[in-house]
Design a protein around this motif. Structure first.
Motif, PDB file in Angstrom:
ATOM      1  N   LEU A   1       0.814  -1.215   0.000  1.00 16.60           N
ATOM      2  CA  LEU A   1       0.000   0.000   0.000  1.00 16.60           C
ATOM      3  C   LEU A   1       0.848   1.266   0.000  1.00 16.60           C
ATOM      4  CD1 LEU A   1      -2.733   1.469   0.221  1.00 16.60           C
ATOM      5  CD2 LEU A   1      -2.572   1.164   2.716  1.00 16.60           C
ATOM      6  N   TYR A   2       1.851   1.353   0.865  1.00 18.36           N
ATOM      7  CA  TYR A   2       2.652   2.569   0.956  1.00 18.36           C
ATOM      8  C   TYR A   2       3.418   2.831  -0.338  1.00 18.36           C
ATOM      9  CZ  TYR A   2       1.709   3.272   5.933  1.00 18.36           C
ATOM     10  OH  TYR A   2       1.096   3.521   7.135  1.00 18.36           O
ATOM     11  N   LYS A   3       3.896   1.767  -0.986  1.00 21.73           N
ATOM     12  CA  LYS A   3       4.585   1.943  -2.266  1.00 21.73           C
ATOM     13  C   LYS A   3       3.617   2.519  -3.300  1.00 21.73           C
ATOM     14  CE  LYS A   3       6.838  -0.483  -6.080  1.00 21.73           C
ATOM     15  NZ  LYS A   3       5.954   0.193  -7.072  1.00 21.73           N
ATOM     16  N   HIS A   4       2.410   1.989  -3.352  1.00 18.47           N
ATOM     17  CA  HIS A   4       1.423   2.489  -4.317  1.00 18.47           C
ATOM     18  C   HIS A   4       1.068   3.951  -4.036  1.00 18.47           C
ATOM     19  CE1 HIS A   4       0.808  -1.267  -6.370  1.00 18.47           C
ATOM     20  NE2 HIS A   4       0.501  -1.910  -5.259  1.00 18.47           N
ATOM     21  N   LEU A   5       0.935   4.305  -2.754  1.00 17.09           N
ATOM     22  CA  LEU A   5       0.609   5.686  -2.400  1.00 17.09           C
ATOM     23  C   LEU A   5       1.743   6.627  -2.805  1.00 17.09           C
ATOM     24  CD1 LEU A   5      -1.023   5.194   1.117  1.00 17.09           C
ATOM     25  CD2 LEU A   5      -2.190   5.680  -1.043  1.00 17.09           C
ATOM     26  N   ASN A   6       2.982   6.206  -2.579  1.00 20.58           N
ATOM     27  CA  ASN A   6       4.111   7.040  -2.984  1.00 20.58           C
ATOM     28  C   ASN A   6       4.210   7.152  -4.499  1.00 20.58           C
ATOM     29  OD1 ASN A   6       5.485   8.087  -0.602  1.00 20.58           O
ATOM     30  ND2 ASN A   6       5.867   5.947  -0.065  1.00 20.58           N
ATOM     31  N   ASP A   7       3.839   6.101  -5.214  1.00 18.56           N
ATOM     32  CA  ASP A   7       3.790   6.185  -6.678  1.00 18.56           C
ATOM     33  C   ASP A   7       2.765   7.237  -7.115  1.00 18.56           C
ATOM     34  OD1 ASP A   7       5.696   4.232  -6.958  1.00 18.56           O
ATOM     35  OD2 ASP A   7       4.284   2.608  -7.407  1.00 18.56           O
ATOM     36  N   ALA A   8       1.639   7.301  -6.397  1.00 13.40           N
ATOM     37  CA  ALA A   8       0.606   8.294  -6.718  1.00 13.40           C
ATOM     38  C   ALA A   8       1.117   9.710  -6.460  1.00 13.40           C
ATOM     39  CB  ALA A   8      -0.650   8.023  -5.897  1.00 13.40           C
ATOM     40  N   VAL A   9       1.871   9.874  -5.369  1.00 12.67           N
ATOM     41  CA  VAL A   9       2.459  11.185  -5.068  1.00 12.67           C
ATOM     42  C   VAL A   9       3.416  11.600  -6.183  1.00 12.67           C
ATOM     43  CG1 VAL A   9       3.986  12.436  -3.487  1.00 12.67           C
ATOM     44  CG2 VAL A   9       2.212  10.920  -2.571  1.00 12.67           C
ATOM     45  N   SER A  10       4.289  10.684  -6.558  1.00  8.89           N
ATOM     46  CA  SER A  10       5.249  10.968  -7.623  1.00  8.89           C
ATOM     47  C   SER A  10       4.547  11.361  -8.922  1.00  8.89           C
ATOM     48  CB  SER A  10       6.125   9.727  -7.865  1.00  8.89           C
ATOM     49  OG  SER A  10       7.029   9.953  -8.928  1.00  8.89           O
ATOM     50  N   GLU A  11       3.499  10.616  -9.261  1.00 11.43           N
ATOM     51  CA  GLU A  11       2.754  10.909 -10.492  1.00 11.43           C
ATOM     52  C   GLU A  11       2.120  12.299 -10.433  1.00 11.43           C
ATOM     53  OE1 GLU A  11      -1.449   9.568 -12.545  1.00 11.43           O
ATOM     54  OE2 GLU A  11      -0.387   8.105 -11.311  1.00 11.43           O
ATOM     55  N   ALA A  12       1.502  12.632  -9.298  1.00 11.23           N
ATOM     56  CA  ALA A  12       0.827  13.929  -9.169  1.00 11.23           C
ATOM     57  C   ALA A  12       1.816  15.083  -9.235  1.00 11.23           C
ATOM     58  CB  ALA A  12       0.045  13.977  -7.853  1.00 11.23           C
ATOM     59  N   TYR A  13       2.949  14.960  -8.567  1.00 10.50           N
ATOM     60  CA  TYR A  13       3.925  16.052  -8.546  1.00 10.50           C
ATOM     61  C   TYR A  13       4.590  16.234  -9.913  1.00 10.50           C
ATOM     62  CZ  TYR A  13       3.607  17.402  -3.677  1.00 10.50           C
ATOM     63  OH  TYR A  13       3.152  17.913  -2.486  1.00 10.50           O
TER      64      TYR A  13
END
Length: 285
Positions: free
Chosen positions: A90-102
């Motif tokens: 889960l945390y890896k997926h959430l950080n991937d979402a952060v990276s994508e948004a930024y």
């Protein structure tokens, strides 16, 4: 057991980061408008006008509300019987979402991997600060908040003598405001945590700082303390951007929790006027 796909969570987190980065919350905007109506000084009114102008320009022109696009906080509240697909990652997926948004929104990346020595930028604003808890409501609640480094540097933790009363809390906040508020881009929102432990009271202060300004503390004693501190802070006359005026702060929120008989932890978060938060809920498939 009700399932929520990880792709839906990633998509929603990226969407909320985007929304928070470009849209000033309605309660903050209304608080600035009310303050603008009360101000009499030219400089103070001009600053508040610029804040409002910025709140309209940011979503219109797809420009971040602030050049400091902040630490990324992600808070998940998991409802009864909810199963999150691939929860071990889960945390890896959430950080991937952060990276994508930024990256997709050209937001400034502000996180370094080593705090003391190398201080090399991670290049995608990760890792995010993620918390999970269980709730009683259905589905999955997701809240995103972004906090810049300037106001973060003005955070404060004090382990007070348990014998002190509210007067000490008021004077502590006023001392902090007089010393640091001009480094926090006032008008600010003052988030105060009282109780729990040294490690937890800072979380209470962060929760308070990002709480909607229309929501008052449910305890009338703490409601009174919120109003009193806000009044005293605005009586300092520091004003918007430190240029003088009646609006040094547009809100004061307090969260409290039980604590040990020998302690009285107090934490203060000064949050700049550019408060960025967004939340949503995902229902299971």
């Amino acid at each position: 057991m009700k399932s929520i796909e990880i792709t839906k969570i990633k998509s929603k987190v990226a969407e909320l980061i985007t929304k928070a980065s470009f849209n000033l919350p309605p309660d903050i905007k209304e608080a600035v408008k009310r303050s603008r109506e009360k101000e009499t000084g030219t400089a103070a009114r001009q600053v508040l006008d610029l804040i409002l102008d910025n709140s309209f320009a940011a979503p219109r022109d797809k420009l971040p509300l602030c050049q400091d696009c902040g630490n990324t906080y992600i808070d998940l509240k998991i409802g009864p019987g909810i199963y999150i697909e691939d929860s071990g990652n889960l945390y890896k997926h959430l950080n991937d979402a952060v990276s994508e948004a930024y990256n997709s929104n050209f937001l400034r990346k502000s996180i370094v991997s080593d705090p003391l020595y190398e201080r090399v930028n991670t290049g995608n604003n990760t890792p995010a600060l993620i918390s999970t808890q269980f709730g009683t409501g259905p589905g999955l609640e997701i809240s995103v908040s972004l906090k810049g480094g300037g106001s973060e540097n003005c955070s404060y933790l004090s382990m007070e003598n348990p014998s002190v009363g509210q007067d000490r809390i008021i004077s502590l906040v006023l001392e902090l405001v007089r010393t640091n508020v001009t480094k926090s881009c006032p008008p600010v929102i003052i988030g105060i945590g009282i109780g729990s432990t040294a490690s937890e009271v800072v979380k209470l202060a962060r929760t308070a700082a990002f709480r909607n300004l229309s929501i008052r503390n449910s305890d009338k004693k703490y409601q009174f303390l919120e109003r009193t501190i806000l009044k005293e802070v605005n009586n300092t006359g520091i004003g918007p951007q430190g240029l003088g005026g009646m609006t040094t702060a547009i809100g004061c929120n307090i969260e409290y929790a039980p604590c040990h008989i020998a302690t009285l932890p107090v934490a203060v978060f000064l949050q700049c006027h550019c408060l960025r938060r967004a939340s949503s809920k995902i229902s299971p498939s």
